[in-house]
Design an enzyme around this catalytic site. Structure first.
Site, short mmCIF file in Angstrom:
data_model
loop_
_atom_site.label_atom_id
_atom_site.label_comp_id
_atom_site.label_asym_id
_atom_site.label_seq_id
_atom_site.Cartn_x
_atom_site.Cartn_y
_atom_site.Cartn_z
N HIS A 69 1.09 -1.28 -0.38
CA HIS A 69 0.03 0.07 0.21
C HIS A 69 1.54 0.81 -0.22
O HIS A 69 1.98 1.21 0.71
CB HIS A 69 -1.19 0.02 1.35
CG HIS A 69 -1.80 1.34 1.58
ND1 HIS A 69 -1.65 2.59 1.75
CD2 HIS A 69 -2.92 0.81 1.31
CE1 HIS A 69 -2.65 2.86 1.65
NE2 HIS A 69 -3.94 1.66 1.62
N ASP A 98 2.55 -4.71 7.60
CA ASP A 98 1.66 -3.81 7.51
C ASP A 98 0.30 -5.00 8.03
O ASP A 98 -0.07 -5.83 7.38
CB ASP A 98 1.71 -3.45 6.48
CG ASP A 98 0.58 -2.71 5.99
OD1 ASP A 98 -0.89 -2.81 6.53
OD2 ASP A 98 0.56 -1.94 4.94
N GLN A 142 -5.02 -5.46 6.88
CA GLN A 142 -6.06 -6.56 5.56
C GLN A 142 -6.43 -7.35 7.03
O GLN A 142 -7.33 -8.79 6.58
CB GLN A 142 -5.89 -6.52 4.53
CG GLN A 142 -5.37 -5.42 3.79
CD GLN A 142 -6.89 -5.07 3.63
OE1 GLN A 142 -8.16 -5.79 4.32
NE2 GLN A 142 -7.76 -3.26 3.17
N LYS A 156 -10.81 -0.34 10.08
CA LYS A 156 -10.96 -1.93 9.13
C LYS A 156 -11.57 -2.93 9.82
O LYS A 156 -11.43 -4.31 9.38
CB LYS A 156 -10.19 -1.05 8.04
CG LYS A 156 -9.53 -0.95 8.01
CD LYS A 156 -8.22 -1.01 6.57
CE LYS A 156 -7.85 0.03 5.63
NZ LYS A 156 -6.27 0.21 4.87
N CYS A 201 -4.43 2.23 -3.42
CA CYS A 201 -3.44 2.59 -3.39
C CYS A 201 -2.53 1.75 -3.63
O CYS A 201 -1.20 2.18 -2.49
CB CYS A 201 -3.59 3.55 -1.93
SG CYS A 201 -4.43 4.38 -0.94
C1 LIG Z 1 -5.76 0.57 4.39
C2 LIG Z 1 -4.52 -0.12 4.51
C3 LIG Z 1 -3.85 1.44 5.00
C4 LIG Z 1 -3.41 2.69 5.76
O1 LIG Z 1 -4.96 2.07 6.30
P1 LIG Z 1 -5.24 3.87 6.83
O2 LIG Z 1 -6.45 3.15 7.74
O3 LIG Z 1 -5.29 4.12 5.98
O4 LIG Z 1 -4.49 4.50 7.76
C5 LIG Z 1 -2.02 0.28 4.97
N1 LIG Z 1 -2.33 -0.34 4.53
C6 LIG Z 1 -2.87 -1.78 4.22
C7 LIG Z 1 -2.31 -2.76 3.25
C8 LIG Z 1 -4.67 -0.84 3.67
O5 LIG Z 1 -4.85 -2.07 3.45
#
Ligand SMILES: *Cc1c(COP(=O)(O)O)cnc(C)c1O
Length: 408
Positions: free
Chosen positions: A123, A202, A205, A228, A366
């Site tokens: 991302h 990260d 998800q 999320k 993104c």
């Molecule tokens: C959504 C997302 C982000 C960023 O998250 P925010 O809630 O916009 O700060 C980073 N990495 C992954 C894999 C995402 O899906």
């Protein structure tokens, strides 16, 4: 088997009619809806415990401080972290990765010529903060490519590793394609190449869809967003390994992160407060913990099993549509499926689905560099949450078939 109707009744927003149709919410990778239990926790905090934390020597301040620290313990349990001291509350995954990257950028442990490794399915928020670190401190950014099958190229990754590897930052589940990356193996390999390498997962998800154990994963940092995973917007956690956080410099400066301030010199507070300058979002932390309780009571394995079954049905159904390319392997995969259609633009598919009450995400998600590599401008992404049903999947499949017929 989950009692999906009971779960759905926790989410009043699912009763909204979208363009007069039954709402089929399949944009959970962008944000999930919030259950009553989370909304109630926000309200109850303000109705019964609101005050500033730590500072006030009064009754409500004690309640607010206790609520905030209880939320921290809940988050530590959720991640199976060894202690709550590594839990830093953030505004989301983006802030978490920036906190890690900017703190490393101010660290003496980083040297010119060191390398930062990310993956092609990252991302933007796992790309740009590292680019800034690299520019500032003279490091090199390396990107692990995807294989022909659109999986993490472990051989290419292994070839990149060396004593110069300083940071390895990878998505556990990619938001654009749904790939589950082999982070445990990758992080172990990174530590073999350089025991001082810093690893970041990260988890944006993964947080809502699979049980996570940060110790087992072998990461030094784990970042995710609350919104999320059924919690409010603007909440999140960065977990950091305590020994590393002790060694790194502070980031934001202000109240609460200090021990003693004079105009000549300031000493910093102990973890986790060293990384929580200023008045925290106590209500957000409390509601985030309520979302974790919500998931834990259903059971992360149960959520995972339910979503995996729906994802497989979605994957198979979409694969069977003519002119549709489903991106990435069938498994292992997070609860999302991304498609590219030969003769239809993702935006047009999304707009037609919207008219049928079906919410999906279209575009580059993104992940512009990834889209360039795949040679497409974007995808249509269907992403699932715990409240989705087989009926939702059937609606998505027949809706997509109709949309493609209209656009042919
Ligand atoms: C959504 C997302 C982000 C960023 O998250 P925010 O809630 O916009 O700060 C980073 N990495 C992954 C894999 C995402 O899906």
């Amino acid at each position: 088997m989950l009692n999906i109707e009971a779960i759905r009744s926790q989410f009043p927003i699912l009763a909204v009619k979208a363009h007069g149709q039954r709402l089929v919410y399949l944009d959970n990778a962008a944000t999930t809806q919030k259950p009553l239990r989370v909304l109630d926790a926000s309200r109850a905090y303000y109705e019964t415990a609101n005050a500033n934390v730590h500072r006030g020597a009064h009754y409500l301040s004690g309640l607010a401080t206790e609520a905030h620290e209880r939320a921290r313990r809940t988050a530590a349990d959720f991640l199976r972290a060894p202690s709550p001291n590594g839990i830093i509350f953030t505004s989301g995954c983006t802030m978490g990765i920036n906190l890690a990257a900017q703190t490393l950028a101010a660290w003496k442990g980083v040297r010119r010529g060191d390398e930062v490794i990310i993956s092609a399915d990252s991302h933007h928020s796992n790309i740009v903060p590292w680019q800034i670190l690299c520019e500032r401190r003279g490091l090199t950014l390396r990107v692990v490519p995807l294989t022909e099958e659109l999986t993490f190229d472990e051989d290419a990754f292994a070839a990149m590793l060396s004593a110069k590897t300083k940071v390895v930052a990878l998505p556990l589940i990619s938001n654009a394609l749904g790939l589950v990356n082999p982070l445990k193996r990758a992080f172990a390999a990174a530590k073999r190449a350089n025991p001082r390498a810093v690893t970041l997962a990260d988890g944006a998800q993964a947080a809502a869809s699979m049980p996570v154990d940060v110790q087992e994963l072998g990461c030094d940092f784990y970042a995710f967003s609350g919104h999320k995973m059924y919690a409010p917007m603007g909440t999140g956690v960065l977990w950091g390994r305590e020994e590393l956080l002790e060694e790194l410099p502070p980031w934001l400066a202000g109240g609460e992160m200090i021990r003693e301030v004079t105009f000549e010199k300031t000493t910093f507070n102990a973890l986790p407060f060293k990384y929580e300058a200023g008045t925290p979002d106590v209500e957000g932390a409390v509601a985030l913990a309520a979302a974790m309780d919500f998931m834990r009571e259903i059971g992360m394995q149960n959520i995972h099993g339910h979503e995996a079954a729906l994802t497989a049905a979605l994957f198979d159904g979409l694969s069977a549509l003519p002119g549709v390319r489903v991106l990435g392997p069938r498994a292992p995969r997070g609860p999302l499926v991304s498609i590219a259609a030969q003769r239809a633009h993702p935006y047009d598919i999304g707009a037609l689905l919207d008219q049928m009450g079906i919410a999906v995400r279209t575009g580059h998600h993104c992940c512009q560099p990834l889209m360039q590599r795949l040679g497409i401008t974007g995808t249509t992404r269907f992403s699932l949450g715990v409240y989705n049903t087989e009926e939702d999947v059937r609606a998505a499949l027949s809706g997509t078939e109709r949309a493609l017929a209209m656009l042919a």
